[in-house]
Design a protein around this motif. Structure first.
Motif, PDB file in Angstrom:
ATOM      1  N   PRO A   3       0.846  -1.190   0.000  1.00  0.00           N
ATOM      2  CA  PRO A   3       0.000   0.000   0.000  1.00  0.00           C
ATOM      3  C   PRO A   3       0.886   1.246   0.000  1.00  0.00           C
ATOM      4  O   PRO A   3       1.950   1.252   0.609  1.00  0.00           O
ATOM      5  N   MET A   4       0.422   2.295  -0.664  1.00  0.00           N
ATOM      6  CA  MET A   4       1.276   3.461  -0.844  1.00  0.00           C
ATOM      7  C   MET A   4       1.651   4.161   0.444  1.00  0.00           C
ATOM      8  O   MET A   4       2.660   4.832   0.496  1.00  0.00           O
ATOM      9  N   HIS A   5       0.800   4.060   1.489  1.00  0.00           N
ATOM     10  CA  HIS A   5       1.221   4.880   2.603  1.00  0.00           C
ATOM     11  C   HIS A   5       2.345   4.306   3.420  1.00  0.00           C
ATOM     12  O   HIS A   5       2.739   4.899   4.378  1.00  0.00           O
ATOM     13  N   MET A   6       2.844   3.202   3.000  1.00  0.00           N
ATOM     14  CA  MET A   6       4.011   2.653   3.679  1.00  0.00           C
ATOM     15  C   MET A   6       5.284   3.291   3.112  1.00  0.00           C
ATOM     16  O   MET A   6       6.371   2.927   3.476  1.00  0.00           O
ATOM     17  N   SER A   7       5.144   4.188   2.176  1.00  0.00           N
ATOM     18  CA  SER A   7       6.322   4.695   1.490  1.00  0.00           C
ATOM     19  C   SER A   7       6.552   6.166   1.783  1.00  0.00           C
ATOM     20  O   SER A   7       5.618   6.947   1.880  1.00  0.00           O
ATOM     21  N   ASP A   8       7.794   6.545   1.884  1.00  0.00           N
ATOM     22  CA  ASP A   8       8.149   7.939   2.103  1.00  0.00           C
ATOM     23  C   ASP A   8       7.818   8.805   0.886  1.00  0.00           C
ATOM     24  O   ASP A   8       7.831  10.012   0.972  1.00  0.00           O
ATOM     25  N   SER A   9       7.547   8.179  -0.267  1.00  0.00           N
ATOM     26  CA  SER A   9       7.359   8.970  -1.477  1.00  0.00           C
ATOM     27  C   SER A   9       5.900   9.341  -1.705  1.00  0.00           C
ATOM     28  O   SER A   9       5.580  10.046  -2.643  1.00  0.00           O
ATOM     29  N   LEU A  33       0.930  17.418  10.739  1.00  0.00           N
ATOM     30  CA  LEU A  33       1.567  16.127  11.011  1.00  0.00           C
ATOM     31  C   LEU A  33       2.818  16.018  10.141  1.00  0.00           C
ATOM     32  O   LEU A  33       2.897  16.662   9.110  1.00  0.00           O
ATOM     33  N   PRO A  34       3.755  15.128  10.513  1.00  0.00           N
ATOM     34  CA  PRO A  34       4.767  14.757   9.516  1.00  0.00           C
ATOM     35  C   PRO A  34       4.065  13.817   8.529  1.00  0.00           C
ATOM     36  O   PRO A  34       3.339  12.927   8.954  1.00  0.00           O
ATOM     37  N   GLU A  35       4.232  14.018   7.207  1.00  0.00           N
ATOM     38  CA  GLU A  35       3.436  13.226   6.274  1.00  0.00           C
ATOM     39  C   GLU A  35       4.100  11.920   5.834  1.00  0.00           C
ATOM     40  O   GLU A  35       3.601  11.249   4.934  1.00  0.00           O
ATOM     41  N   ALA A  36       5.219  11.548   6.475  1.00  0.00           N
ATOM     42  CA  ALA A  36       5.907  10.317   6.071  1.00  0.00           C
ATOM     43  C   ALA A  36       5.091   9.062   6.389  1.00  0.00           C
ATOM     44  O   ALA A  36       5.230   8.051   5.720  1.00  0.00           O
ATOM     45  N   ARG A 246       9.333  13.893   7.906  1.00  0.00           N
ATOM     46  CA  ARG A 246       9.314  12.945   9.026  1.00  0.00           C
ATOM     47  C   ARG A 246       9.089  13.612  10.374  1.00  0.00           C
ATOM     48  O   ARG A 246       8.902  12.921  11.385  1.00  0.00           O
ATOM     49  N   LEU A 247       9.184  14.932  10.419  1.00  0.00           N
ATOM     50  CA  LEU A 247       9.227  15.601  11.714  1.00  0.00           C
ATOM     51  C   LEU A 247       8.283  16.803  11.759  1.00  0.00           C
ATOM     52  O   LEU A 247       8.226  17.581  10.800  1.00  0.00           O
ATOM     53  N   SER A 248       7.558  16.944  12.858  1.00  0.00           N
ATOM     54  CA  SER A 248       6.745  18.143  13.078  1.00  0.00           C
ATOM     55  C   SER A 248       6.890  18.556  14.537  1.00  0.00           C
ATOM     56  O   SER A 248       6.699  17.738  15.442  1.00  0.00           O
ATOM     57  N   VAL A 249       7.248  19.817  14.756  1.00  0.00           N
ATOM     58  CA  VAL A 249       7.471  20.335  16.111  1.00  0.00           C
ATOM     59  C   VAL A 249       6.523  21.516  16.316  1.00  0.00           C
ATOM     60  O   VAL A 249       6.418  22.373  15.440  1.00  0.00           O
ATOM     61  N   SER A 250       5.810  21.521  17.444  1.00  0.00           N
ATOM     62  CA  SER A 250       4.900  22.652  17.665  1.00  0.00           C
ATOM     63  C   SER A 250       4.948  23.125  19.109  1.00  0.00           C
ATOM     64  O   SER A 250       5.320  22.367  20.013  1.00  0.00           O
ATOM     65  N   GLY A 251       4.564  24.384  19.307  1.00  0.00           N
ATOM     66  CA  GLY A 251       4.423  24.940  20.645  1.00  0.00           C
ATOM     67  C   GLY A 251       3.211  25.851  20.651  1.00  0.00           C
ATOM     68  O   GLY A 251       2.955  26.542  19.655  1.00  0.00           O
ATOM     69  N   LEU A 276       6.517  15.309  16.839  1.00  0.00           N
ATOM     70  CA  LEU A 276       5.984  14.122  16.172  1.00  0.00           C
ATOM     71  C   LEU A 276       7.005  13.670  15.138  1.00  0.00           C
ATOM     72  O   LEU A 276       7.435  14.480  14.297  1.00  0.00           O
ATOM     73  N   TYR A 277       7.381  12.405  15.227  1.00  0.00           N
ATOM     74  CA  TYR A 277       8.379  11.876  14.296  1.00  0.00           C
ATOM     75  C   TYR A 277       7.857  10.574  13.712  1.00  0.00           C
ATOM     76  O   TYR A 277       7.413   9.684  14.455  1.00  0.00           O
ATOM     77  N   SER A 278       7.882  10.449  12.400  1.00  0.00           N
ATOM     78  CA  SER A 278       7.387   9.251  11.722  1.00  0.00           C
ATOM     79  C   SER A 278       8.329   8.879  10.600  1.00  0.00           C
ATOM     80  O   SER A 278       8.902   9.766   9.966  1.00  0.00           O
ATOM     81  N   ARG A 279       8.446   7.598  10.336  1.00  0.00           N
ATOM     82  CA  ARG A 279       9.186   7.220   9.133  1.00  0.00           C
ATOM     83  C   ARG A 279       8.845   5.817   8.687  1.00  0.00           C
ATOM     84  O   ARG A 279       8.442   4.963   9.477  1.00  0.00           O
ATOM     85  N   ALA A 280       9.017   5.591   7.368  1.00  0.00           N
ATOM     86  CA  ALA A 280       8.914   4.245   6.820  1.00  0.00           C
ATOM     87  C   ALA A 280      10.229   3.548   7.127  1.00  0.00           C
ATOM     88  O   ALA A 280      11.294   4.172   7.137  1.00  0.00           O
TER      89      ALA A 280
END
Ligand SMILES: [Cu+2]
Length: 425
Positions: A3-9, A33-36, A246-251, A276-280
């Motif tokens: 499935p495509m959402h498993m990919s960083d692309s 969000l980080p969209e990875a 891969r990364l989203s930082v908020s305050g 928030l940190y996400s990666r394939a």
């Protein structure tokens, strides 16, 4: 093909808004969000409208042990639809999020040891998570570029999220398999449902500044209506930076006026920060994590009440997922609905959750998973007799239905149709 959402692309394939920012980056309301790593969703084109939907429906058996615990068969659930189209030189998005929890977990919600917040039959709701309102969100977002690198947006919502807090838990990929809320919800992300919000933002490709005016009163116990009424006397500001996909930082910092219906004249400040940190991880393996800090300071007090949370969702392959959450929060006698005679002003609580889900198959666009979630909370000695333990525990068994991830072929076809739709404009 995976499935495509498993990919960083993935993001290149998706609908983009002003500045080429993918709609995949959108979390709750206006948060990023980080969209990875994405929430599973379905995508459709209807005329010039690009429609994205996702939902999470759990059927669960919830057993929380001890004198303040309870057992319940019920359903925790929500659905979300976002419809976007070009409009007046920018992009318009209509957003709706709904939940039937008021019917499926009842007026006082589901058993959840040490949870607190909002009321049930006029008294503070404790050791249960209140049901979410039917209109978790109903809002419109308009975005438009000013230049090649800067855009602005305005968000209007009779029900929605002000620019306060991290992405709310039900929208975080790190929490997507956990049916239960965080016990620090009312120190961090509980403003995700406020009845009356206006948010303005200025943003670039990797940063966003937002300010909101909103109605700070918590939703009441009648979950099917809009609790409009009090003025937009609360306000907040938030800064978000996404240095990579891969990364989203908020305050954020918020002044929340009259949030508690049992103490209607009191206001409070809330500060939050999140990473928030996400990666394939290769193949169909992926990880999504979040670290959140949130603190409240009630009017007339100098002390901030702190809370911290760390959580992760690790898909080891397309079928198996492990999730976990650790939180620490101090709750008051009032929060927990306790007698003042217990002696302490507040009680440090540490909760640990571990869960597992196995994907068991799909029917049409519905993908099913079977899962279990265990939790333990460490409470201070002064609460031992109330909970009959220093380590009260809970167990939840569940069947989860959510969108089956779109395949690479389905997404490629969608992309083709979008290109044709764009050329026909
Ligand atoms: Cu909530």
């Amino acid at each position: 093909m995976p499935p495509m959402h498993m990919s960083d692309s993935t993001p290149d394939m998706m609908m983009t808004g002003p500045l080429g920012i993918s709609t995949d980056r959108q979390g709750s309301g206006t948060s990023w969000l980080p969209e990875a790593v994405l929430m599973p969703f379905r995508h459709a084109l209807v005329g010039r409208w690009d429609i994205m939907s996702h939902w999470n429906v759990f059927g669960q058996f919830d057993a929380q042990r001890g004198p303040r615990g309870d057992t319940q068969f019920g359903s925790i659930n929500w659905s979300m639809v976002m419809a976007s189209r070009p409009f007046l030189g920018g992009r318009l998005q209509l957003r709706a999020m709904n939940s039937l929890e008021a019917a499926t977990v009842g007026r006082c919600g589901y058993p959840h040891l040490l949870q607190s917040g909002e009321t049930c039959y006029g008294v503070p709701n404790t050791d249960r998570q209140h049901p979410h309102d039917f209109f978790m969100e109903l809002g419109a977002l308009y975005e438009r570029a000013i230049s090649r690198s800067v855009a602005w947006s305005i968000y209007l919502a009779p029900s929605g999220e002000p620019a306060a807090g991290p992405v709310a838990f039900m929208h975080r990929p790190s929490a997507m398999n956990d049916p239960m809320s965080n016990i620090s919800h009312h120190w961090q992300d509980a403003t995700h449902i406020t009845f009356g919000v206006v948010t303005g933002a200025v943003y670039g490709k990797n940063w966003k500044l937002e300010a909101s005016a909103f109605n700070g009163r918590e939703p009441d116990e009648h979950r099917w209506d809009f609790d409009l009424g009090p003025p937009l006397s609360s306000y907040s500001g938030r800064i978000t930076v996404n240095p990579s996909n891969r990364l989203s930082v908020s305050g954020s910092l918020a002044h929340i006026d009259g949030h508690d219906p049992t103490v209607p004249d009191e206001s409070m400040r809330r500060g939050t920060a999140s990473v928030l940190y996400s990666r394939a991880l290769g193949g169909t393996s992926q990880i999504a994590t979040a670290v959140v800090w949130g603190a409240n300071r009630h009017e007339g007090e100098s002390k901030w009440e702190h809370s911290t949370l760390a959580e992760a969702n690790l898909a080891t392959d397309a079928r198996n997922t492990i999730f976990s959450r650790v939180e620490h929060v101090r709750k008051s006698t009032h929060d927990l609905g306790l007698d003042d005679t217990l002696g302490d002003d507040d009680y440090p609580l540490t909760a640990f959750t571990l869960g597992y889900v196995r994907e068991v198959g799909s029917i049409g666009v519905l993908g099913f998973g079977l899962g279990a979630r265990g939790s333990v909370t460490w409470v201070p000695e002064s609460l031992r007799s109330t909970y009959d333990s220093r380590t009260p525990v809970g167990l939840v068994l569940f069947l989860r239905a959510r969108p089956k991830p779109m395949t690479a072929e389905e997404l490629a076809e969608m992309h083709e149709r979008m290109k044709h739709a764009a050329m026909g404009m």
